[in-house]
Structure formats: C-alpha cells, structure tokens
Design an enzyme around this catalytic site. Structure first.
Site, mmCIF file in Angstrom:
data_model
loop_
_atom_site.group_PDB
_atom_site.id
_atom_site.type_symbol
_atom_site.label_atom_id
_atom_site.label_comp_id
_atom_site.label_asym_id
_atom_site.label_seq_id
_atom_site.Cartn_x
_atom_site.Cartn_y
_atom_site.Cartn_z
ATOM 1 C CG HIS A 98 1.383 -5.914 -0.534
ATOM 2 N ND1 HIS A 98 0.021 -5.732 -0.508
ATOM 3 C CD2 HIS A 98 1.749 -5.903 -1.837
ATOM 4 C CE1 HIS A 98 -0.416 -5.614 -1.763
ATOM 5 N NE2 HIS A 98 0.613 -5.722 -2.585
ATOM 6 C CD GLU A 135 1.675 -2.504 -4.909
ATOM 7 O OE1 GLU A 135 2.034 -3.238 -5.821
ATOM 8 O OE2 GLU A 135 0.930 -2.880 -3.979
HETATM 9 O O1 G3P Z 1 1.569 -6.270 -5.171
HETATM 10 C C1 G3P Z 1 0.973 -5.878 -6.343
HETATM 11 C C2 G3P Z 1 -0.370 -5.367 -6.155
HETATM 12 O O2 G3P Z 1 -0.765 -4.928 -4.920
HETATM 13 C C3 G3P Z 1 -1.004 -4.696 -7.301
HETATM 14 O O3 G3P Z 1 -2.152 -5.423 -7.506
HETATM 15 O O4 G3P Z 1 -3.907 -6.429 -8.811
HETATM 16 O O5 G3P Z 1 -3.520 -3.972 -8.933
HETATM 17 O O6 G3P Z 1 -1.883 -5.542 -9.977
HETATM 18 P P1 G3P Z 1 -2.905 -5.334 -8.895
#
Ligand code: G3P
Length: 218
Positions: A89, A137
């Site tokens: 992550h 992400e």
């Molecule tokens: O692991 C999920 C994350 O990093 C996304 O975070 O708060 O943008 O949904 P968020």
C-alpha cells in the site's frame, strides 16, 4: 469486488471495527456484491471469527518464522482466519523482492494477494509477479474524496490493459477517493474488477447509509 481498507483510523479500530465489518457483511448479503474488509492485525482474529465476509490484513512482512522482531508473516494471518492481505500500500511501501516473496508464500498457503501500485508502470511491474489482484491507487487522490475513476479515468483504463496484457487472469481494482455508487460503477465501466476504498466509508457520519449508497441500495 469492493475492499474496504480500515487503515489505522480511530473510527475503524476495536469495537468500531467489528461494528463496521458487521455492517459490511449485512450490505454484502443484501446486495449480493462481494465486499471484503482489510483490518489491523489486532482486530483481525476477532473480526475473522465474527463475520462471514472475507477479512484481509493490511500488510504482511516478507519473513518466515524465526528470529525477527515486530513482524507478522503470512502463516500468522492465515492461522487467525485471514483470506489474504493487501501488500505494498502507498502508506506501507515494500521492496519488489519482498512483494515477490509474499505473493509466492501466500500462493503456497492459499491466501489471496492484493498488491497496490501507484501508476501504470508499477502496475505492469507488479502484474509480472502474478498476484491475484493488483490495485492501482494514485497517492495524491487518496483521502481526497475525488474518485480516481472520475478524475483520472485513463490511469484505471490503462492499468487494466497493462495488467491483463501481462497476466490475463489477474484482477484489477482501483482506489483513491472512491465514495459513492457512481464512482464504483465508473470503475467497473473502465474495466476494473472492483474498488478499494477507505475514508468514504470509515469516516462517514452514517456508515450504513454510506455502504448502502456505495452498492446502489439507496
Ligand atoms: O486503500 C484504500 C485507500 O488508500 C483509498 O483511500 O480514503 O481515498 O478511499 P480513500
């Protein structure tokens, strides 16, 4: 698939974590959508015992059993009922060799690996290691409330293509800023197999409502 990462928020620790996992279970059963939760190590054994949905850890250390201090390996999370783990992550980066070690070990143990990446090139690199899932992400959108599927659709689309070109059976998630049903559906339209999200649910005033909205029950 929807994976809710509980992270280390106060709102998703201890009793609140168990409550949220139960809500996720209820909404998964009502909607028929595969919802999983990724929880901290301390809450994992209890939550894995108490809910029927898949429970993941948020990280695994690339070690065997032995003379190591302050680590948790893949065997340990399996023993306590985890279905698998998130790896690499943005908030817990790993070395490529360690990601490879964990994926291989987890495969041997029958655990599911979800490896996070931050862009198209790292998605391609991780896909070559053949995890079960790669989850792209962009770090700058994490916690922003601006959904990657809406504001950076090209990253999702190109990551899906790049990953599947390298390994056809790999599943691709996207995450960062995902909050509602539209964000989720848009991710699926872009070719993703699901989403990974945190703050939109964990920090919502009404978490049940937020979960129901996410899967289109409201
Ligand atoms: O692991 C999920 C994350 O990093 C996304 O975070 O708060 O943008 O949904 P968020």
């Amino acid at each position: 698939m929807i994976v809710i990462n509980f992270k280390a928020y106060r709102e998703s620790f201890g009793r609140s974590a168990l409550e949220l996992a139960k809500l996720a279970e209820e909404v998964a059963e009502k909607s028929g959508i595969h919802i999983a939760v990724a929880v901290n190590y301390l809450d994992l054994p209890t939550i894995a015992r108490e809910v029927r949905i898949d429970v993941f850890s948020q990280h695994v250390d690339a070690v065997e059993f032995g003379s190591f201090t302050g680590v948790v390996n893949a065997e340990m999370i399996k023993e306590y009922g985890a279905k698998g783990s998130i790896l690499n992550h943005s908030e817990r980066r790993m070395k490529l060799a360690d990601i490879d070690f964990c994926i291989t070990k987890m495969k041997a143990l029958g655990l599911v690996s979800i490896v996070c990446t931050n862009n198209i090139s790292t998605t391609r690199a991780v896909a070559a290691l053949e995890p079960d899932f790669v989850a792209v992400e962009p770090p700058e959108l994490i916690g922003s409330g601006m959904a990657v599927s809406k504001v950076r659709p090209e990253i999702v689309e190109k990551s899906v293509r790049a990953a599947k070109e390298i390994c056809r059976k790999i599943k691709v998630l996207c995450g960062a800023g995902i909050t509602g049903y539209e964000d989720y559906v848009k991710a699926l339209e872009l070719g993703a197999d699901g989403v990974l999200l945190a703050s939109g649910i964990v920090k919502a005033k009404d978490r049940k409502k937020a979960l129901e909205e996410l899967v289109g029950l409201r």
